[in-house]
Write an enzyme that holds these catalytic residues in place. Structure first.
Site, short mmCIF file in Angstrom:
data_model
loop_
_atom_site.label_atom_id
_atom_site.label_comp_id
_atom_site.label_asym_id
_atom_site.label_seq_id
_atom_site.Cartn_x
_atom_site.Cartn_y
_atom_site.Cartn_z
N LYS A 22 20.57 47.40 8.83
CA LYS A 22 19.37 47.12 8.20
C LYS A 22 19.63 47.43 6.68
O LYS A 22 19.43 47.08 5.39
CB LYS A 22 18.04 47.75 8.56
CG LYS A 22 16.89 47.84 7.51
CD LYS A 22 15.64 48.59 8.30
CE LYS A 22 15.80 49.72 8.26
NZ LYS A 22 15.41 50.48 6.58
N ASN A 23 20.38 48.46 6.58
CA ASN A 23 20.40 49.41 5.06
C ASN A 23 21.40 48.83 4.38
O ASN A 23 21.85 49.17 3.17
CB ASN A 23 20.27 50.96 5.11
CG ASN A 23 18.89 51.17 5.74
OD1 ASN A 23 17.90 50.68 5.74
ND2 ASN A 23 18.78 52.42 6.08
N CYS A 116 5.09 56.75 1.14
CA CYS A 116 4.92 56.40 2.87
C CYS A 116 4.86 57.88 3.48
O CYS A 116 4.94 58.82 2.96
CB CYS A 116 6.10 55.61 2.88
SG CYS A 116 7.71 56.11 3.18
N ARG A 121 8.49 59.39 -2.56
CA ARG A 121 9.72 58.37 -2.67
C ARG A 121 9.48 57.78 -4.34
O ARG A 121 9.53 56.70 -4.18
CB ARG A 121 9.78 57.26 -1.66
CG ARG A 121 9.82 57.91 -0.22
CD ARG A 121 10.06 57.00 0.75
NE ARG A 121 11.28 56.42 0.75
CZ ARG A 121 11.82 55.59 1.72
NH1 ARG A 121 10.86 54.95 2.74
NH2 ARG A 121 12.77 54.74 1.80
N ASP A 308 17.91 59.82 8.59
CA ASP A 308 17.43 58.65 9.39
C ASP A 308 17.67 59.06 10.81
O ASP A 308 17.11 58.27 11.71
CB ASP A 308 18.01 57.36 8.99
CG ASP A 308 17.61 57.00 7.62
OD1 ASP A 308 18.23 55.93 7.13
OD2 ASP A 308 16.50 57.48 7.11
N ARG A 400 10.87 47.26 12.44
CA ARG A 400 11.44 46.88 11.10
C ARG A 400 12.72 47.42 11.09
O ARG A 400 13.39 46.88 10.23
CB ARG A 400 10.55 47.74 9.91
CG ARG A 400 9.10 47.51 9.71
CD ARG A 400 8.40 48.05 8.93
NE ARG A 400 9.23 48.29 7.65
CZ ARG A 400 9.17 49.12 6.71
NH1 ARG A 400 8.02 50.04 6.89
NH2 ARG A 400 9.90 49.12 5.68
C1 EPZ Z 1 17.41 54.56 1.65
O1 EPZ Z 1 16.52 55.02 0.95
C2 EPZ Z 1 17.22 54.25 3.06
N1 EPZ Z 1 16.61 52.89 3.08
C3 EPZ Z 1 16.65 55.19 3.80
O2 EPZ Z 1 16.36 54.74 5.33
C4 EPZ Z 1 17.34 56.54 3.96
O3 EPZ Z 1 16.54 57.61 4.71
C5 EPZ Z 1 17.63 56.96 2.40
O4 EPZ Z 1 18.29 56.14 1.72
C6 EPZ Z 1 18.38 58.33 2.50
O5 EPZ Z 1 19.72 58.04 3.15
C7 EPZ Z 1 17.36 51.80 2.65
O6 EPZ Z 1 18.35 51.82 2.36
C8 EPZ Z 1 16.54 50.58 2.65
P1 EPZ Z 1 17.23 57.75 -1.70
P2 EPZ Z 1 16.01 55.44 -0.66
O7 EPZ Z 1 16.76 57.22 -3.01
O8 EPZ Z 1 16.85 54.60 -1.24
C9 EPZ Z 1 14.34 61.09 -3.80
C10 EPZ Z 1 15.24 54.22 7.23
O9 EPZ Z 1 14.74 54.75 8.11
N2 EPZ Z 1 14.48 60.11 -4.88
O10 EPZ Z 1 18.61 58.03 -1.14
O11 EPZ Z 1 14.63 55.25 -0.85
C11 EPZ Z 1 13.70 60.46 -2.87
O12 EPZ Z 1 12.20 60.78 -2.70
C12 EPZ Z 1 15.00 54.51 5.82
O13 EPZ Z 1 16.15 53.06 7.51
C13 EPZ Z 1 13.87 60.33 -6.25
O14 EPZ Z 1 13.04 61.62 -6.35
O15 EPZ Z 1 16.33 56.91 -0.32
C14 EPZ Z 1 14.23 61.31 -1.59
O16 EPZ Z 1 13.70 62.58 -1.61
C15 EPZ Z 1 14.10 55.50 5.57
N3 EPZ Z 1 13.36 59.81 -7.23
C16 EPZ Z 1 15.65 61.49 -2.12
O17 EPZ Z 1 15.71 61.17 -3.36
C17 EPZ Z 1 14.39 58.53 -7.18
O18 EPZ Z 1 14.55 57.80 -8.35
C18 EPZ Z 1 16.65 60.31 -1.32
O19 EPZ Z 1 16.10 58.93 -1.55
C19 EPZ Z 1 14.79 58.14 -5.81
C20 EPZ Z 1 15.08 58.94 -4.92
#
Ligand code: EPZ
Length: 421
Positions: A22-23, A116, A121, A308, A400
């Site tokens: 998915k990711n 969420c 996020r 995850d 999802r």
């Molecule tokens: C991706 O989400 C994945 N989703 C998530 O999978 C996964 O948990 C996550 O990466 C971490 O590996 C998809 O790829 C569609 P991040 P993403 O930006 O990109 C903070 C699942 O279950 N952050 O790496 O949203 C954020 O709040 C989902 O399949 C900021 O603060 O994750 C988090 O604490 C859930 N500011 C951390 O960084 C920003 O601008 C990591 O988030 C961006 C992120």
């Protein structure tokens, strides 16, 4: 929404073929917007998030075709740069379209993705990097966001945190930028490497995915007919391996990338499971269902233990012998699902970002509610282990990220069925 009814207590055994990730498919679908031609994607998973992404691409003017795990996207004639709010709200990760639409159209209108179940996020890193590349960000009223740039400029970007989505958005925005863009402290997930490979197939020059420093050489236009196969879903593989580890039994997973699930297998071995790796993407697991506790697991960015898989491993540890500690370092609020595990008799206490799991002799079936994707997967694992019947509502969250989960688990011996409420 439908419900899943599970009669727990059966040992599981059989073979599961791992679907596409998915990711990985979501950012690659976003990247098809850069192509003034038709992209063909193979091994795409059949998931609600993929269908939502296809609806968004169609709303932007793409012609999309889906036949089983093969998807065609013709993005040669985009007619809009506004991502429909109702669709963006349905899938938080629609924000990864931002960079591609901005690069192709010079502007993008998208609703600010809300937080969420697992955390706020925010997207500050995404927006700060795009502004560094010359974009103008206008936080309009009513939760809409307008980002515009006549021509993005390649530059050096340092991420405060190796954000997966921010890395992907910058890679996409950089494809048509003037000169080279360099991303330091980039995410190293395998899905980033898959995106790099797809972009290179389209003629963009991207190097460094997986190393933490990614370079993208901007080009003028993409007019290509790439055929790209999506990598296997390491979290789906880990989830089913954890399920059989918890119930006891034996599982063969096929079509998996061993290195992508190395940290997951390391933890499952420490619980006492026997795991073997064979060539050709085959991994086997044997478990007697009596698992060791794990003194400490900390989630971290790849190649660490993936956030995850955190809910699934906590669920597995609820019946292990002893006390385990799991620390969630990536999201600030990713333990909400444990309230539901406690309804099944789990003994878990949460202190900030730390979960302390005291193994119990048995779990008892109950009615529980899924409120996010991986938390829902954790409830399925607990239901498979619990004595009696477990009724899981909110299965839309689970759909999802998991293709026909009740069919997959029934094939390996689980007593699980879906009922429409
Ligand atoms: C991706 O989400 C994945 N989703 C998530 O999978 C996964 O948990 C996550 O990466 C971490 O590996 C998809 O790829 C569609 P991040 P993403 O930006 O990109 C903070 C699942 O279950 N952050 O790496 O949203 C954020 O709040 C989902 O399949 C900021 O603060 O994750 C988090 O604490 C859930 N500011 C951390 O960084 C920003 O601008 C990591 O988030 C961006 C992120």
């Amino acid at each position: 929404m439908s419900n899943l009814i599970i009669a727990g207590g059966s040992r599981l055994s059989g073979i599961i073929e791992v679907p596409g990730a998915k990711n990985a498919v979501l950012p690659v679908l976003a990247a098809t917007l850069l192509n003034n031609g038709t992209s063909i994607l193979e091994n795409c998973p059949e998931l609600d998030d993929v269908l939502t992404m296809l609806e968004i691409l169609s709303a932007l003017g793409c012609k999309t075709k889906k036949k089983g795990s093969r998807i065609e996207v013709d993005a040669s004639n985009l007619t809009s740069s506004c991502i429909p709010e109702v669709l963006a709200k349905r899938m938080r990760s629609s924000i990864i379209i931002l960079g591609a639409v901005l690069a192709r159209c010079g502007e993008v209108l998208v609703s600010y993705p809300g937080g969420c179940e697992i955390g706020m996020r925010p997207i500050d890193m995404h927006l700060r990097a795009l502004e560094q590349m010359g974009a103008e960000v206008d936080g309009l009223k009513h939760g809409m966001l307008k980002v515009s740039a006549a021509k993005l400029q390649g530059c050096e970007v340092l991420l405060d945190y190796p954000s997966v989505g921010a890395t992907e958005n910058i890679m996409l925005a950089a494809c048509f930028a003037e000169g080279e863009t360099l991303i330091r402290n980039a995410a190293k997930e395998p899905e980033i490497e898959d995106l790099q490979n797809y972009l290179n197939q389209m003629g963009v020059k991207v190097t460094g995915a997986g190393t933490g420093v990614i370079r993208i050489q901007g080009i003028r236009e993409i007019k290509a007919e790439p055929i790209h196969t999506i990598i296997p879903d390491r979290i789906v593989a880990g989830t089913y391996l954890a399920a059989v580890a918890a119930t006891g039994g034996s599982l063969v997973v096929t079509g998996v990338e061993y290195d992508h699930i190395g940290s997951i297998l390391y933890c499952l071995r420490r619980t006492g499971c026997k795991i073997k790796n064979y060539s050709g993407g085959v991994v086997t697991l044997e478990s007697d269902g009596r698992l060791n506790a794990l003194d400490l697991i900390r989630t971290s960015p790849y190649p660490g233990f993936p956030t995850d898989m955190q809910p699934q491993i906590v669920s597995l540890l609820t019946k292990s012998a002893g006390t385990s500690v799991v620390v969630e370092t990536v999201f600030e609020n990713r333990f909400r699902y444990t309230e539901q595990l406690q309804k099944l008799g789990a003994d878990i206490s949460i202190q900030g970002r730390t979960a302390i799991i005291r193994g119990v002799d048995k779990l008892k079936g109950a009615s529980v509610e899924a409120r996010d994707l991986r938390g829902g997967a954790a409830l399925i694992i607990a239901g498979l282990v619990a004595e009696g019947e477990t009724n899981i509502s909110g299965v839309g969250y689970i759909d999802r990220g998991y293709e026909k989960v009740e069919n997959v688990l029934s094939k390996v011996g689980a007593k699980i069925r879906r009922v429409e409420d």
